[in-house]
Write an enzyme that holds these catalytic residues in place. Structure first.
Site, PDB file in Angstrom:
ATOM      1  N   TYR A   1      23.650   9.502  16.013  1.00  0.00           N
ATOM      2  CA  TYR A   1      23.481   8.219  16.491  1.00  0.00           C
ATOM      3  C   TYR A   1      23.335   7.181  15.341  1.00  0.00           C
ATOM      4  CZ  TYR A   1      24.012   9.498  21.583  1.00  0.00           C
ATOM      5  OH  TYR A   1      24.523  10.217  22.458  1.00  0.00           O
TER       6      TYR A   1
ATOM      7  N   ASP B   1      21.641  25.687  23.535  1.00  0.00           N
ATOM      8  CA  ASP B   1      22.431  26.366  24.276  1.00  0.00           C
ATOM      9  C   ASP B   1      21.916  27.079  25.497  1.00  0.00           C
ATOM     10  OD1 ASP B   1      21.372  27.765  22.277  1.00  0.00           O
ATOM     11  OD2 ASP B   1      23.238  28.964  21.979  1.00  0.00           O
TER      12      ASP B   1
ATOM     13  N   ASP C   1      22.454  14.633  31.360  1.00  0.00           N
ATOM     14  CA  ASP C   1      23.530  14.761  32.319  1.00  0.00           C
ATOM     15  C   ASP C   1      23.632  15.938  33.074  1.00  0.00           C
ATOM     16  OD1 ASP C   1      24.606  12.306  31.205  1.00  0.00           O
ATOM     17  OD2 ASP C   1      26.607  12.922  31.594  1.00  0.00           O
TER      18      ASP C   1
HETATM   19  C1  IPM Z   1      23.381   7.762  27.726  1.00  0.00           C
HETATM   20  C2  IPM Z   1      24.885   7.199  27.205  1.00  0.00           C
HETATM   21  C3  IPM Z   1      24.789   6.766  25.989  1.00  0.00           C
HETATM   22  C4  IPM Z   1      24.272   7.709  24.771  1.00  0.00           C
HETATM   23  C5  IPM Z   1      26.276   6.115  25.390  1.00  0.00           C
HETATM   24  C6  IPM Z   1      26.972   4.929  26.744  1.00  0.00           C
HETATM   25  C7  IPM Z   1      26.614   5.706  24.158  1.00  0.00           C
HETATM   26  O1  IPM Z   1      25.733   8.356  27.347  1.00  0.00           O
HETATM   27  O2  IPM Z   1      22.587   6.761  27.423  1.00  0.00           O
HETATM   28  O3  IPM Z   1      22.989   8.796  28.000  1.00  0.00           O
HETATM   29  O4  IPM Z   1      25.080   8.438  24.372  1.00  0.00           O
HETATM   30  O5  IPM Z   1      23.182   7.553  24.625  1.00  0.00           O
HETATM   31 MG    MG Z   2      24.760   9.883  28.082  1.00  0.00          MG
END
Ligand code: IPM
Ligand code: MG
Length: 355
Positions: free
Chosen positions: A137, A221, A249
């Protein structure tokens, strides 16, 4: 009376709607527990950018630095270049405010919310601590021979000793505070991403300072597999930025969906940012159908960060009660209007106070 200063950024899509409900809940909790949460509302987001060409002006950013916390709804708009607004607002806060710990609880309120067979609230109760300032990032990427058949694209995964150590230490401290199974799991991919050997070594070193905490390790994984197969295996897990993004997620689905999962972008003792994990969901925007539960849970995390533990627990308790009683099941499917969910949480919160 304590008066906290909060920067409020509703942002894009469903962001403003879910923020509105979360702020109503925050205000009631503040009233009930004897503090104030004074907000400065900022219009930043894609709409504002399209109208003014402004993303997050420095003067406003300086103001925010002096506040106690930031509440963010959601950011992202398909009309803008990929990443522009994400890096301009979310990543700017995470990096420039040095919010190194992205704390993402994965907590199942009721068995009926879980897509996994035979798993209940006792099985899904963990916190993923995602490193929040490094890894892929940092924006160190480039293209050579762009558009040609021999094009090369690179992106550097960056890990510093300091950045790795502080987030691992945060995870151990949090684990001690939770006092659940007293286990911290390191999730990495050091067998393939050899630079993550730094994580392996740092984790081992930090662990020595916490003899009361057990340690585990899983490659990312395998961790995805365990999260679905045996979620009860996790208590606190710490992981680099990108893996943390992905696995949370998955975690959000295990706890009942993106409409429930909240997060805190934290630097202890400094202004920190609280947001739902979900995105701006443009197709649901303005329809009063989005689940505000994730945003409301983010407001609970914000209270906890401010030291208003009773308010934090009361908000969480109200949400839990609405799920266990079955009243909130189906949230986020269009079954419950956004504002009606807010009303239900307010009503339940008031009832807890009386009880
Ligand atoms: C999160 C989101 C962000 C990330 C995006 C919007 C850049 O997916 O906060 O999980 O990847 O960190
Ligand atoms: Mg995210």
């Amino acid at each position: 009376m304590k008066d906290y200063s909060i920067a409020q950024i509703g942002g894009d899509g469903i962001g403003p709607e879910v923020t509105r409900e979360a702020m109503r809940v925050l205000d009631l909790a503040a009233d009930m527990y004897g503090f104030k949460a004074t907000r400065t509302v900022y219009p930043f987001g894609s709409e504002h950018y399209l109208a003014t060409n402004e993303i997050f002006p420095e003067a406003a950013f300086e103001e925010v630095k002096g506040m106690n916390a930031i509440f963010l709804g959601a950011i992202g708009d398909p009309r803008l270049p990929v990443g522009l607004i994400e890096y301009g607002i979310i990543a700017k806060c995470r990096f420039d405010l040095d919010l190194f710990a992205n704390v993402r609880p994965i907590q199942l309120f009721d068995e009926r919310l879980c897509p996994l067979k035979d798993k209940g609230p006792a099985d899904v109760d963990m916190v993923i601590v995602r490193e929040n300032t490094e890894d892929a990032y940092t924006g160190m990427h480039g293209f050579a021979h762009k558009g040609h058949h021999n094009e090369v694209a690179t992106q550097t995964m960056v890990y510093t000793r300091e950045g790795t150590e502080r987030v691992i230490r945060y995870a151990f401290e949090l684990c001690r505070e939770r006092n659940k199974t007293n286990t911290v799991t390191l999730i990495d991919k050091a067998n393939a991403v050899r630079a993550q050997d730094l994580w392996t070594r740092t984790f081992e070193e930090v662990a020595r300072d916490y003899p009361d905490i057990k340690t585990e390790h899983a490659y990312i994984d395998a961790a995805c597999m365990w999260m679905v197969k045996n979620p009860e295996w996790f208590d606190v897990a710490v992981t680099p930025n990108l893996f943390g993004d992905i696995i949370t997620d998955l975690g959000a689905m295990v706890q009942g969906g993106m409409g429930i999962a909240a997060s805190g972008n934290i630097h202890p003792g400094k202004v920190s940012l609280f947001e739902p994990i979900h995105g701006s969901a443009p197709k649901h925007a303005g329809k009063n159908v989005a689940s505000p539960v994730a945003a409301i849970m983010a407001s609970s995390m914000l209270c906890d960060f401010l030291g208003e533990k009773a308010a934090a627990q009361a908000i969480e308790g109200a949400v839990r009660e609405l799920f266990t009683s079955g009243r909130l099941l189906g949230v986020g499917t269009g079954m419950h209007p956004t504002d009606a969910v807010g009303d239900m949480v307010l009503e339940t919160l008031r009832a807890t106070a009386k009880a």
